[in-house]
Design an enzyme around this catalytic site. Structure first.
Site, mmCIF file in Angstrom:
data_model
loop_
_atom_site.group_PDB
_atom_site.id
_atom_site.type_symbol
_atom_site.label_atom_id
_atom_site.label_comp_id
_atom_site.label_asym_id
_atom_site.label_seq_id
_atom_site.Cartn_x
_atom_site.Cartn_y
_atom_site.Cartn_z
ATOM 1 N N ALA A 1 11.881 -2.552 -2.428
ATOM 2 C CA ALA A 1 13.161 -1.843 -2.371
ATOM 3 C C ALA A 1 13.585 -1.302 -3.730
ATOM 4 O O ALA A 1 14.054 -0.170 -3.854
ATOM 5 C CB ALA A 1 14.245 -2.754 -1.799
ATOM 6 N N THR B 1 3.812 1.560 1.974
ATOM 7 C CA THR B 1 4.491 1.749 3.260
ATOM 8 C C THR B 1 5.999 1.938 3.080
ATOM 9 O O THR B 1 6.616 2.715 3.814
ATOM 10 C CB THR B 1 4.223 0.567 4.211
ATOM 11 O OG1 THR B 1 4.597 -0.662 3.572
ATOM 12 C CG2 THR B 1 2.752 0.498 4.605
ATOM 13 N N THR B 2 6.591 1.231 2.111
ATOM 14 C CA THR B 2 8.034 1.376 1.891
ATOM 15 C C THR B 2 8.364 2.760 1.345
ATOM 16 O O THR B 2 9.348 3.386 1.753
ATOM 17 C CB THR B 2 8.559 0.286 0.942
ATOM 18 O OG1 THR B 2 8.240 -1.007 1.467
ATOM 19 C CG2 THR B 2 10.076 0.388 0.780
ATOM 20 N N SER C 1 0.806 -1.225 0.000
ATOM 21 C CA SER C 1 0.000 0.000 0.000
ATOM 22 C C SER C 1 0.839 1.275 0.000
ATOM 23 O O SER C 1 0.304 2.364 0.183
ATOM 24 C CB SER C 1 -0.943 0.013 1.209
ATOM 25 O OG SER C 1 -1.901 -1.014 1.120
ATOM 26 N N ASN D 1 6.663 8.968 -8.386
ATOM 27 C CA ASN D 1 6.046 9.028 -9.716
ATOM 28 C C ASN D 1 4.687 8.342 -9.688
ATOM 29 O O ASN D 1 4.320 7.686 -8.705
ATOM 30 C CB ASN D 1 6.946 8.376 -10.767
ATOM 31 C CG ASN D 1 7.172 6.901 -10.489
ATOM 32 O OD1 ASN D 1 6.330 6.062 -10.795
ATOM 33 N ND2 ASN D 1 8.318 6.569 -9.899
ATOM 34 N N ARG E 1 -4.451 2.337 -0.036
ATOM 35 C CA ARG E 1 -4.277 2.261 -1.496
ATOM 36 C C ARG E 1 -5.401 1.422 -2.089
ATOM 37 O O ARG E 1 -5.927 0.515 -1.438
ATOM 38 C CB ARG E 1 -2.921 1.636 -1.836
ATOM 39 C CG ARG E 1 -2.554 1.676 -3.315
ATOM 40 C CD ARG E 1 -1.229 0.972 -3.558
ATOM 41 N NE ARG E 1 -0.810 1.070 -4.950
ATOM 42 C CZ ARG E 1 0.228 0.425 -5.462
ATOM 43 N NH1 ARG E 1 0.954 -0.373 -4.682
ATOM 44 N NH2 ARG E 1 0.541 0.562 -6.745
ATOM 45 N N GLU F 1 12.066 -2.958 7.176
ATOM 46 C CA GLU F 1 11.171 -3.725 8.052
ATOM 47 C C GLU F 1 11.986 -4.597 9.000
ATOM 48 O O GLU F 1 12.980 -5.197 8.611
ATOM 49 C CB GLU F 1 10.261 -4.630 7.215
ATOM 50 C CG GLU F 1 9.219 -3.893 6.416
ATOM 51 C CD GLU F 1 8.330 -4.850 5.621
ATOM 52 O OE1 GLU F 1 8.121 -5.987 6.092
ATOM 53 O OE2 GLU F 1 7.870 -4.458 4.539
#
Length: 280
Positions: A216, A19-20, A17, A224, A116, A37
């Site tokens: 990653a 989070t990264t 969603s 973007n 998301r 994480e």
């Protein structure tokens, strides 16, 4: 050791969603350190819940004692997961299922709940072969049911933590990054930093990536909108037709379930938050 009254930042949500991306943006702030994480804290939070029984209380271990032990473990993991910083942050998606516990353990903490479109979330899980417990990638509709169950619980908990939990729509973050990041830093009591708009330029310096995180490779790019429409033409007509039945929270959250190719420009509207009610 850090105290339970630290202003920790937690980032969570249904996996895939954003989070990264959110934690990479936060890591770009000079006063914040999130890191990758831990892949441990959600399981630990589940484990500790199983020990909160009358048997433990009857043994002389009160909830206060148990909470102190649990928070000491979590604090050590977060603090020593990377370099120390004025504000420490954790990003493990499923901590979003444990917000009441986090509130109790860390009363001054702040939580960011990433939201998301479930169609994009589930397409990402399937396309990138991301193993997420409870999601059967051979059964699309069951994945939407699972997403609905999880986001409903996360939203309920977030809504019951006013001032401590903020909801961030991925679709708005990537279309209106500066406005949304300023909104987030205001919530976190942080001074806005232009560096947060350019997290990709700080990879390996301010922003460390964990190769075990499936996103990653994506966050190495600038913010973007490429992922907005990546799910188009990827679901069966039958699945899309049943969305309001299997995932009613899609429409509750403002997503257009009537179109197989919805227009996401509404998430960039200046008055977007004026129309977000109980679930926003």
């Amino acid at each position: 050791m850090l105290s339970n009254f630290e202003q920790l930042i937690f980032v969570g949500g249904v996996p895939r969603s954003g989070t990264t991306l959110m934690r990479a943006i936060l890591d770009a702030h000079p006063d914040v350190r999130c890191g990758g994480e831990t892949m441990l804290l959600p399981s630990f939070l589940t484990w500790q819940a199983g020990w909160r029984t009358d048997w433990v209380n009857n043994s002389g271990i009160t909830q206060e004692v148990f909470d102190d032990a649990v928070s000491a473990f979590i604090t050590e993991i977060i603090a020593k997961h990377g370099e120390l910083a004025p504000r420490l942050c954790n990003k493990d998606p499923y901590t979003a299922l444990w917000l009441p516990t986090i509130q109790r353990l860390y009363p001054n903490s702040k939580f960011i709940l990433m939201i998301r479109d479930a169609r994009a979330v589930i397409h990402s899980m399937i396309e990138r072969k991301v193993p997420v417990a409870g999601y059967n990638t051979s059964d699309e509709q069951s994945m939407f049911v699972k997403w609905n169950q999880e986001i409903r619980k996360m939203l309920f908990q977030c809504n019951n933590a006013p001032g401590q939990c903020i909801k961030v729509y991925y679709e708005r973050l990537i279309q209106k990054p500066e406005e949304e990041i300023q909104r987030i830093t205001n919530f976190l009591d942080l001074q806005y930093s232009q560096q947060m708009l350019h997290h990709h330029e700080l990879i390996g310096a301010e922003v460390d990536l964990n190769d075990q995180e499936f996103s990653a490779s994506q966050v190495k790019n600038s913010i973007n909108t490429k992922a907005l429409t990546s799910w188009f033409d990827c679901f069966s007509e039958d699945t899309l037709r049943k969305l309001d039945d299997v995932a009613p929270f899609l429409s509750v959250l403002g997503y257009d379930t009537s179109s197989s190719k919805p227009d996401y420009s509404m998430f960039a509207d200046d008055d977007f938050y004026q129309f977000r009610n109980f679930y926003s």
